[in-house]
Design an enzyme around this catalytic site. Structure first.
Site, mmCIF file in Angstrom:
data_model
loop_
_atom_site.group_PDB
_atom_site.id
_atom_site.type_symbol
_atom_site.label_atom_id
_atom_site.label_comp_id
_atom_site.label_asym_id
_atom_site.label_seq_id
_atom_site.Cartn_x
_atom_site.Cartn_y
_atom_site.Cartn_z
ATOM 1 N N ASN A 90 29.550 41.725 73.076
ATOM 2 C CA ASN A 90 30.035 40.048 73.535
ATOM 3 C C ASN A 90 31.659 39.860 71.883
ATOM 4 O O ASN A 90 31.302 38.775 71.736
ATOM 5 C CB ASN A 90 30.136 38.812 73.939
ATOM 6 C CG ASN A 90 28.735 37.889 72.594
ATOM 7 O OD1 ASN A 90 27.981 39.275 72.204
ATOM 8 N ND2 ASN A 90 28.474 36.766 73.066
ATOM 9 N N ASP A 303 18.265 37.281 69.567
ATOM 10 C CA ASP A 303 19.134 36.600 69.826
ATOM 11 C C ASP A 303 19.951 35.396 68.534
ATOM 12 O O ASP A 303 20.673 34.632 69.129
ATOM 13 C CB ASP A 303 19.173 35.344 70.597
ATOM 14 C CG ASP A 303 20.232 35.418 71.806
ATOM 15 O OD1 ASP A 303 21.231 36.065 71.106
ATOM 16 O OD2 ASP A 303 20.534 33.911 72.581
ATOM 17 N N HIS A 307 27.549 32.290 63.188
ATOM 18 C CA HIS A 307 28.725 31.419 63.158
ATOM 19 C C HIS A 307 28.867 31.029 61.768
ATOM 20 O O HIS A 307 28.210 30.117 61.900
ATOM 21 C CB HIS A 307 27.864 29.671 64.690
ATOM 22 C CG HIS A 307 28.268 30.162 65.995
ATOM 23 N ND1 HIS A 307 28.857 30.404 66.809
ATOM 24 C CD2 HIS A 307 27.363 30.009 66.760
ATOM 25 C CE1 HIS A 307 28.750 30.854 67.935
ATOM 26 N NE2 HIS A 307 27.607 30.219 68.035
#
Length: 428
Positions: A90, A303, A307
């Site tokens: 992604n 995972d 950010h």
């Protein structure tokens, strides 16, 4: 390439042995070893493990270099004891073509801190409508074996079936982000007592469990491999356990944060605890630990979801979902699994190196510490305890749920094919 002699390490937490590295491989394993001109690493009291392998890492490049780059992400990986990571698709543009996965693969080679194995998207643009170029990505220089729309669920059963059929031809695997979208519209956290009290939209366990149930049946029907990403509920554990009892080719991963943290932390409204899938209940956490211990859950995957500050330092509803995890994963596993007696260090090696490498069909990693094997190794000091300080992270992002928390264990050395990427706890 210089020789390195690791002296007095507990290999897989067991026998104390010396390990000589020469030419990028394990040259000797024994006691009382000596080697002229070798760099000596004194490892008394430390545990020697095969280099860790992460099946689920977000490196963000290309497109979100403000969060992470392949270079910063692999530096974080090496700091955490990883010698290989699988980079999720992604990105911007999405890794749904041979060109993009080859770019990520090349950037990993240039970084030199750990091997980067790109994960290809299942569908074009992660939109869930048309299959991406699965064969072209597999045939590319990157040799993609794992495909996932992680961040989005492949919710169309026909598309999922076609993907499973396609990758079967080259023994690939579809890694599913199990989230029924209609059941999670507006969801903000785990559906339960806490969500009701806080007035936040609930994320029901059945949204995960229903997709897993469908996909293990599809994988069995097709005779293909399916891997369940970041499994988070007790019910999901039971479905995977049932599928494995049938002999179906189903594997699953759990994140470190789902082994330790619960939805009670959301009472603080601190967006650092906002993650997909959400933090669940204490009962779920205990079920996940037991399932990792008995092998129902195959492996730990971080995972790692970096950010920038502005995407997390805001009100809960507007905050991005995700946590960084590469640099704390081994410590969390030590606390939740080793110090509770659920796994020994050999078990940690199995769940964090051997099995993820096998699921990803990753050559050269997840190998025994034996003569002739690639010297992908990590030394950890299990007696160490320290407070997590994100300011010291190698990652570009700081969104850790463990800031200020004391965790056990410290990676002191990481070796990638005999070359030190971490020495005495610092990047080489």
């Amino acid at each position: 390439m210089s020789k390195i002699l690791i002296r007095g390490a507990q290999v897989l937490g067991g026998a104390v042995q010396d390990v000589l590295i020469d030419g990028g491989k394990v040259a000797e394993v024994g006691t009382g070893l000596a080697a002229d001109g070798a760099q000596i690493v004194e490892a008394a009291g430390q545990v020697l493990l095969p280099g860790l392998v992460d099946l689920h890492t977000h490196l963000r490049e290309p497109g979100r270099e403000d969060s992470e780059t392949v270079l910063t992400g692999t530096r974080a990986a090496a700091t955490g004891g990883f010698t290989a990571v699988h980079a999720m698709a992604n990105t911007f543009p999405v890794a749904d073509t041979a060109g993009v996965v080859e770019q990520v693969y090349r950037l990993g080679k240039e970084s030199g801190y750990c091997d980067v194995q790109p994960v290809g998207a299942v569908t074009v643009g992660l939109e869930g409508k048309n299959l991406a170029e699965l064969g072209a990505m597999h045939d590319s220089a990157a040799g993609v074996m794992v495909f996932s729309d992680d961040g989005k669920c492949v919710d169309d059963a026909v598309i999922m079936r076609r993907a499973l059929e396609y990758v079967k031809a080259f023994d690939g695997v579809i890694a599913q982000h199990a989230q029924e979208p209609r059941l999670t519209e507006g969801a903000q956290m785990n559906e339960g007592i806490v969500s009701a009290e806080l007035g936040l939209g609930g994320w029901p366990a059945v949204a995960e469990e229903s997709i897993i149930a469908r996909d293990v049946l599809l994988a069995a029907h097709v005779g293909s491999r399916v891997h369940i990403c970041h499994l988070s509920t007790a019910g999901s554990v039971e479905i995977v356990r049932w599928a494995k009892s049938k002999g179906w080719d189903v594997t699953a991963e759990v994140t470190p944060h789902h082994l330790l943290l619960t939805d009670e932390l959301v009472r603080s409204y601190n967006p650092v605890y906002k993650v997909n899938p959400p933090l669940r209940t204490e009962a779920d956490v205990m079920a996940l630990r037991e399932a990792l211990a008995d092998g129902t859950i195959d492996c730990v995957a971080t995972d790692h979801a970096p950010h920038p500050h502005e995407d997390k330092d805001c009100e809960w509803g507007a905050a991005a979902m995700g946590m960084v995890g590469l640099e704390t994963a081994l410590s969390v596993v030590q606390e939740t699994m080793v110090e509770t007696g659920l796994l020994d260090w050999a078990g940690v090696a199995d769940r964090m190196s051997f099995r993820p490498a096998r699921i990803g069909r990753l050559a050269g990693h997840g190998r025994p510490i034996a003569v002739g094997e690639p010297a992908n190794l990590v030394l950890v000091d299990p007696a160490y305890r320290g407070t997590v300080d994100p300011a010291r992270f190698a990652s570009r992002s700081r969104n850790t749920p463990y800031e200020g928390r004391e965790l056990p264990g410290r990676v002191t050395h990481t070796f990638l094919r005999g070359r030190a990427t971490v020495l005495d706890g610092k990047l080489a």
